[in-house]
Write a protein that holds these residues in place. Structure first.
Motif, PDB file in Angstrom:
ATOM      1  N   TYR A  84       0.836  -1.208   0.000  1.00  0.00           N
ATOM      2  CA  TYR A  84       0.000   0.000   0.000  1.00  0.00           C
ATOM      3  C   TYR A  84       0.869   1.256   0.000  1.00  0.00           C
ATOM      4  N   PHE A  85       1.813   1.344   0.938  1.00  0.00           N
ATOM      5  CA  PHE A  85       2.666   2.537   1.033  1.00  0.00           C
ATOM      6  C   PHE A  85       3.496   2.730  -0.233  1.00  0.00           C
ATOM      7  N   ARG A  86       4.039   1.632  -0.774  1.00  0.00           N
ATOM      8  CA  ARG A  86       4.838   1.720  -1.996  1.00  0.00           C
ATOM      9  C   ARG A  86       3.992   2.253  -3.159  1.00  0.00           C
ATOM     10  N   THR A  87       2.786   1.731  -3.310  1.00  0.00           N
ATOM     11  CA  THR A  87       1.896   2.163  -4.396  1.00  0.00           C
ATOM     12  C   THR A  87       1.520   3.634  -4.254  1.00  0.00           C
ATOM     13  N   GLU A  88       1.152   4.042  -3.061  1.00  0.00           N
ATOM     14  CA  GLU A  88       0.760   5.440  -2.839  1.00  0.00           C
ATOM     15  C   GLU A  88       1.949   6.381  -3.042  1.00  0.00           C
ATOM     16  N   TYR A  89       3.124   5.987  -2.552  1.00  0.00           N
ATOM     17  CA  TYR A  89       4.303   6.822  -2.736  1.00  0.00           C
ATOM     18  C   TYR A  89       4.643   6.951  -4.213  1.00  0.00           C
ATOM     19  N   GLU A  90       4.546   5.844  -4.950  1.00  0.00           N
ATOM     20  CA  GLU A  90       4.856   5.889  -6.376  1.00  0.00           C
ATOM     21  C   GLU A  90       3.897   6.819  -7.116  1.00  0.00           C
ATOM     22  N   LYS A  91       2.609   6.785  -6.764  1.00  0.00           N
ATOM     23  CA  LYS A  91       1.647   7.698  -7.394  1.00  0.00           C
ATOM     24  C   LYS A  91       2.054   9.158  -7.145  1.00  0.00           C
ATOM     25  N   MET A  92       2.364   9.464  -5.899  1.00  0.00           N
ATOM     26  CA  MET A  92       2.745  10.833  -5.546  1.00  0.00           C
ATOM     27  C   MET A  92       4.047  11.235  -6.229  1.00  0.00           C
ATOM     28  N   LEU A  93       4.992  10.320  -6.270  1.00  0.00           N
ATOM     29  CA  LEU A  93       6.279  10.584  -6.891  1.00  0.00           C
ATOM     30  C   LEU A  93       6.110  10.856  -8.382  1.00  0.00           C
ATOM     31  N   ARG A  94       5.349  10.017  -9.057  1.00  0.00           N
ATOM     32  CA  ARG A  94       5.128  10.203 -10.492  1.00  0.00           C
ATOM     33  C   ARG A  94       4.396  11.518 -10.782  1.00  0.00           C
ATOM     34  N   GLU A  95       3.416  11.859  -9.966  1.00  0.00           N
ATOM     35  CA  GLU A  95       2.687  13.114 -10.159  1.00  0.00           C
ATOM     36  C   GLU A  95       3.626  14.307 -10.003  1.00  0.00           C
ATOM     37  N   ASN A  96       4.499  14.266  -9.018  1.00  0.00           N
ATOM     38  CA  ASN A  96       5.429  15.375  -8.813  1.00  0.00           C
ATOM     39  C   ASN A  96       6.496  15.437  -9.891  1.00  0.00           C
ATOM     40  N   PHE A  97       6.954  14.287 -10.374  1.00  0.00           N
ATOM     41  CA  PHE A  97       7.904  14.289 -11.494  1.00  0.00           C
ATOM     42  C   PHE A  97       7.240  14.858 -12.750  1.00  0.00           C
ATOM     43  N   ARG A  98       5.979  14.491 -12.986  1.00  0.00           N
ATOM     44  CA  ARG A  98       5.241  15.030 -14.127  1.00  0.00           C
ATOM     45  C   ARG A  98       5.128  16.548 -14.007  1.00  0.00           C
ATOM     46  N   ASP A  99       4.788  17.024 -12.821  1.00  0.00           N
ATOM     47  CA  ASP A  99       4.665  18.468 -12.593  1.00  0.00           C
ATOM     48  C   ASP A  99       5.991  19.177 -12.863  1.00  0.00           C
ATOM     49  N   TYR A 100       7.076  18.618 -12.365  1.00  0.00           N
ATOM     50  CA  TYR A 100       8.378  19.250 -12.598  1.00  0.00           C
ATOM     51  C   TYR A 100       8.772  19.194 -14.072  1.00  0.00           C
ATOM     52  N   ALA A 101       8.427  18.111 -14.764  1.00  0.00           N
ATOM     53  CA  ALA A 101       8.733  18.010 -16.196  1.00  0.00           C
ATOM     54  C   ALA A 101       7.959  19.068 -16.979  1.00  0.00           C
ATOM     55  N   GLU A 102       6.699  19.284 -16.622  1.00  0.00           N
ATOM     56  CA  GLU A 102       5.866  20.261 -17.329  1.00  0.00           C
ATOM     57  C   GLU A 102       6.201  21.703 -16.972  1.00  0.00           C
ATOM     58  N   ASN A 103       6.773  21.918 -15.807  1.00  0.00           N
ATOM     59  CA  ASN A 103       7.025  23.273 -15.317  1.00  0.00           C
ATOM     60  C   ASN A 103       8.492  23.511 -14.975  1.00  0.00           C
ATOM     61  N   PHE A 104       9.375  22.766 -15.621  1.00  0.00           N
ATOM     62  CA  PHE A 104      10.793  22.804 -15.279  1.00  0.00           C
ATOM     63  C   PHE A 104      11.349  24.223 -15.266  1.00  0.00           C
ATOM     64  N   GLN A 105      11.072  24.988 -16.317  1.00  0.00           N
ATOM     65  CA  GLN A 105      11.634  26.344 -16.411  1.00  0.00           C
ATOM     66  C   GLN A 105      11.125  27.265 -15.310  1.00  0.00           C
ATOM     67  N   SER A 106       9.870  27.125 -14.907  1.00  0.00           N
ATOM     68  CA  SER A 106       9.375  27.996 -13.839  1.00  0.00           C
ATOM     69  C   SER A 106       9.946  27.589 -12.485  1.00  0.00           C
ATOM     70  N   TYR A 107      10.241  26.300 -12.290  1.00  0.00           N
ATOM     71  CA  TYR A 107      10.846  25.851 -11.038  1.00  0.00           C
ATOM     72  C   TYR A 107      12.352  26.082 -11.008  1.00  0.00           C
ATOM     73  N   HIS A 108      12.982  26.080 -12.186  1.00  0.00           N
ATOM     74  CA  HIS A 108      14.425  26.255 -12.298  1.00  0.00           C
ATOM     75  C   HIS A 108      14.757  27.278 -13.398  1.00  0.00           C
ATOM     76  N   PRO A 109      14.389  28.542 -13.181  1.00  0.00           N
ATOM     77  CA  PRO A 109      14.649  29.538 -14.236  1.00  0.00           C
ATOM     78  C   PRO A 109      16.135  29.747 -14.506  1.00  0.00           C
ATOM     79  N   GLU A 110      16.976  29.353 -13.553  1.00  0.00           N
ATOM     80  CA  GLU A 110      18.424  29.531 -13.730  1.00  0.00           C
ATOM     81  C   GLU A 110      18.994  28.519 -14.721  1.00  0.00           C
ATOM     82  N   LYS A 111      18.220  27.487 -15.055  1.00  0.00           N
ATOM     83  CA  LYS A 111      18.695  26.454 -15.992  1.00  0.00           C
ATOM     84  C   LYS A 111      18.054  26.687 -17.351  1.00  0.00           C
ATOM     85  N   LYS A 112      18.868  26.909 -18.328  1.00  0.00           N
ATOM     86  CA  LYS A 112      18.348  27.185 -19.683  1.00  0.00           C
ATOM     87  C   LYS A 112      18.463  25.959 -20.550  1.00  0.00           C
TER      88      LYS A 112
END
Length: 112
Positions: A84-112
């Motif tokens: 249960y914990f592994r599955t829930e953590y993986e869901k949260m992890l994937r959602e946050n990785f997706r968010d960072y992939a879609e918003n990389f420049q706004s989260y890391h404007p110093e990286k071009k």
């Protein structure tokens, strides 16, 4: 000025939005993230991340053991709880990785 162009504003009150039933969840998460950010000032981010994962695992085991009516039941339910914990953590992890992939420049404007 002609009344033909007059547009009245809608001044009726909108009902307040219902409270978010998950607000406490988000507030607690923000508190943990703030603490991690503070700890990152004096330690490597990877070490802070590993420490948070350990703390989460430790607290998860505490909660699962506290919910069990007996030691035997707890031991019997360990594999299910881990899954249960592994599955829930993986869901949260994937959602946050997706968010960072879609918003990389706004989260890391110093990286071009």
């Amino acid at each position: 000025m002609s009344d033909d162009n007059f547009k009245a504003k809608d001044i009726s009150r909108k009902p307040p939005a219902p409270p978010d039933p998950n607000q406490k969840f988000w507030d607690m998460a923000d508190t943990f993230i703030q603490l991690a950010n503070e700890n990152s000032k004096g330690a490597a981010a990877g070490q802070v991340c590993a420490s948070m994962m350990y703390a989460s695992a430790r607290f998860g085991a505490f909660v699962a053991s506290g919910d069990a009516p007996s030691e035997a039941t707890f031991k019997d339910q360990i594999e299910g709880a881990v899954a249960y914990f592994r599955t829930e953590y993986e869901k949260m992890l994937r959602e946050n990785f997706r968010d960072y992939a879609e918003n990389f420049q706004s989260y890391h404007p110093e990286k071009k």
